[in-house]
Design a protein around this motif. Structure first.
Motif, short mmCIF file in Angstrom:
data_model
loop_
_atom_site.label_atom_id
_atom_site.label_comp_id
_atom_site.label_asym_id
_atom_site.label_seq_id
_atom_site.Cartn_x
_atom_site.Cartn_y
_atom_site.Cartn_z
N LEU A 204 29.53 40.10 46.56
CA LEU A 204 30.88 39.96 47.10
C LEU A 204 31.11 38.58 47.71
CD1 LEU A 204 31.41 43.41 48.87
CD2 LEU A 204 32.58 42.59 46.82
N ALA A 205 30.03 37.78 47.82
CA ALA A 205 30.12 36.51 48.55
C ALA A 205 29.69 35.34 47.69
CB ALA A 205 29.27 36.57 49.82
N LEU A 206 30.22 34.16 48.05
CA LEU A 206 29.71 32.89 47.56
C LEU A 206 28.81 32.29 48.63
CD1 LEU A 206 32.87 31.21 45.95
CD2 LEU A 206 30.81 31.94 44.74
N TYR A 207 27.81 31.51 48.21
CA TYR A 207 26.83 30.96 49.14
C TYR A 207 26.85 29.44 49.01
CZ TYR A 207 25.42 35.82 49.13
OH TYR A 207 25.43 37.18 49.23
N THR B 51 26.49 7.66 53.69
CA THR B 51 26.28 9.11 53.69
C THR B 51 27.18 9.73 52.63
OG1 THR B 51 25.77 9.10 56.05
CG2 THR B 51 26.39 11.21 55.08
N LYS B 52 26.58 10.48 51.68
CA LYS B 52 27.35 11.06 50.58
C LYS B 52 26.98 12.54 50.45
CE LYS B 52 27.57 6.79 47.85
NZ LYS B 52 27.26 6.16 46.53
N VAL B 53 27.97 13.41 50.49
CA VAL B 53 27.72 14.85 50.36
C VAL B 53 28.82 15.51 49.56
CG1 VAL B 53 26.45 15.03 52.54
CG2 VAL B 53 28.91 15.37 52.52
N ALA B 54 28.47 16.62 48.92
CA ALA B 54 29.42 17.51 48.26
C ALA B 54 29.03 18.94 48.61
CB ALA B 54 29.44 17.32 46.74
N ILE B 55 29.99 19.83 48.71
CA ILE B 55 29.73 21.23 49.03
C ILE B 55 29.70 22.03 47.73
CG2 ILE B 55 30.59 23.31 50.16
CD1 ILE B 55 31.28 19.83 51.52
N VAL B 56 28.60 22.75 47.51
CA VAL B 56 28.39 23.52 46.28
C VAL B 56 28.49 25.00 46.61
CG1 VAL B 56 26.81 24.00 44.38
CG2 VAL B 56 26.89 21.71 45.39
N PHE B 57 29.19 25.75 45.75
CA PHE B 57 29.35 27.20 45.93
C PHE B 57 28.60 27.91 44.80
CE2 PHE B 57 32.88 25.12 47.89
CZ PHE B 57 33.16 25.85 49.03
#
Length: 294
Positions: free
Chosen positions: A76-79, A91-97
């Motif tokens: 039921l969830a994404l992590y 500083t470089k970041v991306a949010i992954v689901f």
């Protein structure tokens, strides 16, 4: 002009894809410690990711406080994960689901910052990454079973059978009256005991005050942008209504004010470039994050 149109179509396609993917999940889970970090919530990365997801109206929880519903169905969830591609210069970041099987479902754009201070740099990079969801409208689209119902009348009765003949008349035998008071009373009492009403199921009522306390315990509350107006003793903070939300009195310390709001009195101070309103609610000390323009 052609290049502009192509970029616009690409952005709209990415936004629509995010909307269709995230809306299929009831929860989004944020780890208290992302991979490659040495400590829990290092550089406030977990706090910032959860803050921006909650700001979009998404049901967001830390991985150490999961909803009970996920015990029986983790899908039921994404992590969330943090794709950290930082180097010595930026500083470089991306949010992954990812889904419950560890398969990537969506990732934001890469946010970056050249600030040397780590906490501020990660905050700027994460904020820029979440620009991918700036106009996102979260609505949980619960999956429904659309399988068509097929009616089968193959074994239905075509013709009703003829009714059986009536039984032969039998004269009733004389009734023998006996004292059955004691034996009759017992089944009546048993019948009454069987008909006792079931106790009603009681559910614990959750008040608005309890809900606010729970939110405040986990995360500062975001109230939107407030605008400072100068007064004789300090400032007053108004929202876009406009409506006065706070009265501020200056102190001997810079960036520290005595703040009053509808019967609540506390301190407003600047910490890591974020304005924090701290006050007591009963025995609980609560912090709220404010966005202020002076």
């Amino acid at each position: 002009m052609k290049i502009y149109s192509t970029v616009l179509l690409l952005f709209l396609g990415t936004f629509c894809f995010a909307q269709s993917v995230i809306n299929n999940y009831k929860y989004v889970i944020v780890p208290k410690q992302f991979e490659k970090f040495r400590s829990e919530n290092q550089y406030k990365t977990s706090t910032m990711v959860k803050f921006y997801l909650s700001k979009q109206g998404i049901n967001t929880f830390y991985d150490d406080a999961l909803p009970l519903e996920l015990d029986s169905n983790r899908c039921l969830a994404l992590y969330t994960k943090l794709d950290d591609q930082s180097n010595l210069f930026s500083t470089k970041v991306a949010i992954v689901f990812e889904d419950c099987k560890g398969e990537e479902q969506y990732r934001t754009q890469m946010g970056s910052s050249k600030t040397k201070e780590y906490v501020k740099a990660y905050r700027e990079a994460i904020s820029e990454a979440f620009n991918s969801l700036s106009n996102f409208q979260y609505t949980y689209a619960k999956a429904e079973d659309n399988t068509p119902v097929i009616l089968n009348f193959k074994d239905d009765v075509k013709k009703l059978p003829a009714p059986p003949p009536p039984p032969p008349a039998v004269e009733p035998e004389p009734e023998v009256v006996e004292d059955t008071t004691e034996s009759t009373q017992e089944p009546q009492d048993k019948e009454k005991s069987d008909l006792l009403p079931m106790p009603e199921e009681q559910t614990e009522a959750i008040t608005l005050q309890d809900a606010v306390a729970e939110v405040a315990e986990n995360e500062p509350v975001f109230l939107g942008t407030l605008y400072a107006q100068k007064t004789e003793t300090g400032f007053q903070l108004v929202d876009t209504t406009p409506s006065i939300q706070f009265y501020l009195k200056e102190t001997s310390l810079s960036n520290v004010f005595v703040a009053e709001r509808k019967g609540q009195t506390g301190l407003l101070f600047l910490k890591d470039d974020i304005w924090i309103f701290e006050f007591y609610q009963g025995a609980d000390r609560i912090q709220e994050e404010l966005q202020i323009k002076f």
